[in-house]
Design a protein around this motif. Structure first.
Motif, PDB file in Angstrom:
ATOM      1  N   THR A 154       0.848  -1.073   0.078  1.00 15.79           N
ATOM      2  CA  THR A 154       0.043  -0.035  -0.004  1.00 15.79           C
ATOM      3  C   THR A 154       0.999   1.215  -0.117  1.00 15.79           C
ATOM      4  O   THR A 154       2.024   1.191   0.487  1.00 15.79           O
ATOM      5  N   PRO A 155       0.610   2.367  -0.530  1.00 16.71           N
ATOM      6  CA  PRO A 155       1.293   3.697  -0.372  1.00 16.71           C
ATOM      7  C   PRO A 155       1.782   3.993   1.162  1.00 16.71           C
ATOM      8  O   PRO A 155       2.912   4.404   0.960  1.00 16.71           O
ATOM      9  N   ALA A 156       1.050   3.635   2.041  1.00 15.67           N
ATOM     10  CA  ALA A 156       1.359   3.899   3.318  1.00 15.67           C
ATOM     11  C   ALA A 156       2.550   2.798   3.816  1.00 15.67           C
ATOM     12  O   ALA A 156       3.530   3.369   4.223  1.00 15.67           O
ATOM     13  N   GLN A 157       2.357   1.797   3.386  1.00 14.40           N
ATOM     14  CA  GLN A 157       3.554   0.706   3.536  1.00 14.40           C
ATOM     15  C   GLN A 157       4.767   1.103   2.729  1.00 14.40           C
ATOM     16  O   GLN A 157       6.075   0.904   3.421  1.00 14.40           O
ATOM     17  N   TRP A 158       4.635   1.643   1.490  1.00 13.16           N
ATOM     18  CA  TRP A 158       6.039   2.079   0.939  1.00 13.16           C
ATOM     19  C   TRP A 158       6.497   3.198   1.436  1.00 13.16           C
ATOM     20  O   TRP A 158       7.796   3.165   1.583  1.00 13.16           O
ATOM     21  N   ARG A 159       5.784   4.017   2.125  1.00 12.35           N
ATOM     22  CA  ARG A 159       6.258   5.249   2.764  1.00 12.35           C
ATOM     23  C   ARG A 159       7.044   4.805   3.877  1.00 12.35           C
ATOM     24  O   ARG A 159       8.138   5.293   4.287  1.00 12.35           O
ATOM     25  N   ALA A 160       6.589   4.024   4.663  1.00 13.64           N
ATOM     26  CA  ALA A 160       7.174   3.392   5.940  1.00 13.64           C
ATOM     27  C   ALA A 160       8.570   2.584   5.504  1.00 13.64           C
ATOM     28  O   ALA A 160       9.416   2.769   6.378  1.00 13.64           O
TER      29      ALA A 160
END
Length: 300
Positions: A61-67
């Motif tokens: 997910t976008p949030a997982q990629w950012r993290a």
């Protein structure tokens, strides 16, 4: 907390704390940034391979990629990169003590930036932990410890604090082992250019170096991270973080036992104060979560 979670937490704390001793052996015989980049490349590839065997996808997910990217840069490239460089000049025990303040810094950052006001017990833990750090650092600095190495360790633990806070809610989408592997590969990609440009690739080969590199790649690098993820999923991040109070003790113990580093009375006292502060902060958080659950309406 069940017995399995307890054993996982103890194993994680021991693995995490031992990394400073193995790193000290590595940087004495090999260029630190290049060695760390290679370690992350190997660990990351193994983790991604395991994740694929588990049926996990790198479609995060976008949030997982950012993290994943933030964690890879802040923890792997900055925190560990700076610590590896610093341990050319400072002892493994001192690096471990500074890194062990991370839970205190996370609580302090939550207070300052997220308006997460600590409870009285947690506030006392924060104050006590900082007093312990001041006690150790004051004695070490007066005895001639390398200031540049200390500064690098301090910047590194600040980066680790940012990395830890970036993981909040990032694991909710699954693909845990894939995230573990990808954040290691991110760290490797960031470190390789600096290692190749800034360092001479000169290695003094020895059985101790090979053993230390294999150990740090597979145990603190891969196994400890995987156990941490499983532990967080099992008992939650707040409860899992209570095991960090063991890190000051274990970090200096490994350095004294395996490297013969001398511990002063002020080091021992400071470590006890820091560990007590970490434990107070984390137990306060656990108590707060329990109260929130007790107040919530019962689901039927």
């Amino acid at each position: 907390m069940d017995i399995r979670a307890l054993l996982m937490g103890l194993a994680f704390a021991a693995m995490w704390s031992s990394a400073f001793t193995s790193a000290r052996i590595i940087v004495a015989a090999a260029p630190p940034l290049s060695a760390l980049a290679l370690r992350f490349m190997i660990s990351g590839m193994i983790a991604v391979f395991i994740a694929r065997l588990m049926g996990q996808s790198w479609k995060l997910t976008p949030a997982q990629w950012r993290a994943t990217i933030t964690f890879g840069i802040c923890q792997n490239a900055l925190y560990l990169g700076l610590n590896f460089v610093a341990m050319q000049w400072v002892e493994a025990s001192l690096a471990a003590i500074i890194a062990s303040t991370m839970p205190l810094l996370v609580a302090l950052a939550g207070w300052v930036f997220l308006r997460d006001v600590p409870k009285p017990v947690a506030l006392l833990g924060l104050i006590g932990g900082m007093v312990g750090v001041a006690l150790i650092m004051g004695t070490r600095l007066s005895s001639g410890v390398d200031g540049t190495g200390v500064i690098l360790c301090v910047i590194g633990v600040m980066a680790l604090t940012i990395a830890t806070m970036s993981l909040r809610g990032a694991l909710s989408g699954g693909n845990y082992m894939m995230i573990v592997g990808l954040q290691m590969l991110v760290g490797s990609a960031v470190l390789w250019p600096f290692g190749l440009i800034l360092e001479d690739i000169k290695v003094t080969w020895s059985p101790e170096l090979i053993a230390a590199f294999v150990y740090t790649t597979l145990v603190p690098g891969l196994a400890a991270t995987s156990i941490w993820v499983l532990l967080v999923n099992r008992i939650g991040a707040v409860r899992a973080a209570t095991f960090h109070f063991l890190n000051p003790f274990l970090g200096v113990a490994f350095a004294a036992l395996l490297l013969g580093e001398t511990l002063r009375n002020t080091d021992i006292l400071g470590v006890m104060v820091i560990a007590g502060g970490i434990l107070a902060v984390q137990l306060s958080r656990v108590s707060e979560i329990r109260k929130m659950r007790d107040k919530s309406p019962t689901q039927t």
